[in-house]
Write a protein that holds these residues in place. Structure first.
Motif, short mmCIF file in Angstrom:
data_model
loop_
_atom_site.label_atom_id
_atom_site.label_comp_id
_atom_site.label_asym_id
_atom_site.label_seq_id
_atom_site.Cartn_x
_atom_site.Cartn_y
_atom_site.Cartn_z
N MET A 1 -52.74 -25.83 49.18
CA MET A 1 -52.26 -25.96 47.82
C MET A 1 -50.97 -26.78 47.84
SD MET A 1 -51.34 -23.05 44.97
CE MET A 1 -52.53 -21.99 45.65
N LYS A 2 -50.83 -27.67 46.86
CA LYS A 2 -49.65 -28.52 46.78
C LYS A 2 -48.51 -27.79 46.08
CE LYS A 2 -52.40 -32.71 46.64
NZ LYS A 2 -52.74 -33.90 45.86
N PRO A 3 -47.25 -28.10 46.43
CA PRO A 3 -46.11 -27.47 45.77
C PRO A 3 -46.13 -27.73 44.26
CG PRO A 3 -45.40 -28.70 47.70
CD PRO A 3 -46.84 -29.01 47.49
N GLY A 4 -45.80 -26.71 43.48
CA GLY A 4 -45.75 -26.84 42.03
C GLY A 4 -47.05 -26.47 41.35
N LEU A 5 -48.11 -26.29 42.10
CA LEU A 5 -49.39 -25.89 41.53
C LEU A 5 -49.58 -24.40 41.70
CD1 LEU A 5 -51.69 -28.75 42.82
CD2 LEU A 5 -50.56 -28.57 40.61
N SER A 6 -50.36 -23.81 40.84
CA SER A 6 -50.60 -22.38 40.95
C SER A 6 -52.09 -22.12 41.09
CB SER A 6 -50.04 -21.65 39.73
OG SER A 6 -50.69 -22.09 38.56
N GLU A 7 -52.39 -20.92 41.49
CA GLU A 7 -53.77 -20.54 41.71
C GLU A 7 -54.01 -19.20 41.05
OE1 GLU A 7 -56.23 -18.98 45.56
OE2 GLU A 7 -54.95 -20.72 45.83
N MET A 8 -55.18 -19.03 40.45
CA MET A 8 -55.51 -17.77 39.79
C MET A 8 -56.78 -17.21 40.42
SD MET A 8 -56.27 -17.18 35.81
CE MET A 8 -55.14 -16.11 35.03
N ARG A 9 -56.74 -15.95 40.77
CA ARG A 9 -57.90 -15.29 41.36
C ARG A 9 -58.24 -14.07 40.53
NH1 ARG A 9 -56.44 -14.94 47.76
NH2 ARG A 9 -55.98 -17.14 48.03
#
Length: 44
Positions: A1-9
């Motif tokens: 994952m790149k910095p500044g991006l978020s992930e939702m699970r």
């Protein structure tokens, strides 16, 4: 994952065959209602 991006699970929590996400969500809503009724002096 790149910095500044978020992930939702999406995680399903099941205990004794019951979906705990619904119960946790209801408890969180109840807590928000209780906090809304507290006076600023009590919050301190």
């Amino acid at each position: 994952m790149k910095p500044g991006l978020s992930e939702m699970r999406v995680v399903h929590q099941v205990m004794d065959g019951r979906d705990m996400n619904a119960q946790m969500s209801a408890a969180q809503d109840k807590m928000q209602e209780a906090l809304a009724s507290i006076t600023p002096e009590q919050r301190r």
